[in-house]
Design an enzyme around this catalytic site. Structure first.
Site, PDB file in Angstrom:
ATOM      1  CE1 TYR A  86      -2.158  -6.516  11.798  1.00 28.57           C
ATOM      2  CE2 TYR A  86      -4.453  -7.327  11.129  1.00 28.57           C
ATOM      3  CZ  TYR A  86      -3.472  -6.732  10.937  1.00 28.57           C
ATOM      4  OH  TYR A  86      -3.465  -5.597  10.133  1.00 28.57           O
TER       5      TYR A  86
ATOM      6  CG  LEU B 221      -1.845   1.362   1.241  1.00 33.28           C
ATOM      7  CD1 LEU B 221      -2.734   1.380   0.101  1.00 33.28           C
ATOM      8  CD2 LEU B 221      -2.577   1.070   2.500  1.00 33.28           C
TER       9      LEU B 221
END
Length: 285
Positions: free
Chosen positions: A125, A12
């Protein structure tokens, strides 16, 4: 605008830098050599020295299974570093874009999660990314929290690349079919993130390519578009046990994008077609 982008070596961050440059912004890329996400003082010093108008925070600890064994490191990287960068953004008066994840939700049910739905991460996470969201919301007013899922881009490893690699040696594969979500092409997402940072429409958003599918359906479409003759057999998640629990429901509602007047991303099948063309043009990326 002068815009700092963290994680520029990732999928990204790479495409965000290209999008910013194409629009004439001064893009400052930060990777590990500029500062480590575990060194909060170095991160804040870098922001103070470069004094950006905005920060797009793409860098993160993303090894979902390993995070179960490195919970502290994951939390420091995704929660602590985000808090440090958000504090630095406040000091210099910069807008802040934080990339979050569908993993902040429990991943149950079968309806798309709204941006304000009850949180409940099922793994380390997800907990760390939610901690990052909390830090941003506690410290800042000029922020964009953007939750994404199933990311693929030209500058890194991803599910599409894995399937194409496996297609070279397999004519049949079993792929999970009870996890449902939306693939997200980083080139499309980068355009939206820059649209956001050019605006003052602050808030929490979900941004993925349009449409839902299972991983098995995604794999089948990859092989179809790539002209690979691979038979995909759908199997439940229990066939591939992982250390970290994966969400069964990763559907994200785009109502907040619509309300703010941002354009939704194209259908994931269209995004995949353009990505495969990009891979063909850049086979060594």
């Amino acid at each position: 605008m002068k815009i700092l982008v963290t994680g520029v070596t990732g999928q990204l961050g790479h495409d965000v830098m290209l999008e910013l440059q194409s629009r004439g912004h001064e893009a400052i890329g930060a990777a590990r050599k500029e500062f480590s996400l575990t060194d909060f003082e170095a991160a804040r010093a870098f922001v103070e020295r470069t004094h950006p108008d905005a920060i797009i925070h793409c860098a993160a600890y993303t090894a979902v299974d390993r995070a179960e064994d490195e919970k502290d490191l994951c939390m420091i990287t995704n929660g602590g570093a985000t808090r440090a960068l958000a504090a630095a953004a406040k000091d210099v008066g910069a807008k802040f874009v934080y990339l979050s994840t569908d993993y902040v939700f429990p991943g149950t049910g079968d309806t798309p999660y709204e941006t304000d739905a009850l949180k409940g991460p099922a793994n380390a996470y997800g907990l760390s990314k939610l901690a990052g969201e909390t830090a941003v919301q506690e410290l800042l007013d000029a922020y964009f929290i953007v939750r994404i899922s199933w990311v693929f881009g030209v500058n890194g490893k991803n599910f599409v690349r894995t399937m194409l690699r496996l297609a070279e040696t397999h004519d049949a594969l079993t792929v999970v079919d009870d996890q449902i979500g939306s693939p997200t092409y980083t080139k499309d997402l980068a355009r939206l993130l820059v649209d956001m940072v050019e605006s003052e429409k602050y808030g929490v958003y979900h941004a993925t390519n349009e449409g839902f599918c299972s991983w098995a359906e995604f794999a089948s479409e990859i092989f179809r578009q790539a002209g690979k003759h691979v038979t995909v057999t759908p199997v439940p998640s229990s066939a591939y046990p992982t250390k970290a629990t994966r969400p069964k429901n990763s559907r994200l509602s785009k109502a907040a994008l619509d309300a703010a007047g941002f354009q939704r991303l194209p259908a994931w099948q269209d995004a995949l077609a353009r990505y495969l063309c990009e891979l063909h043009k850049n086979p060594n990326k």
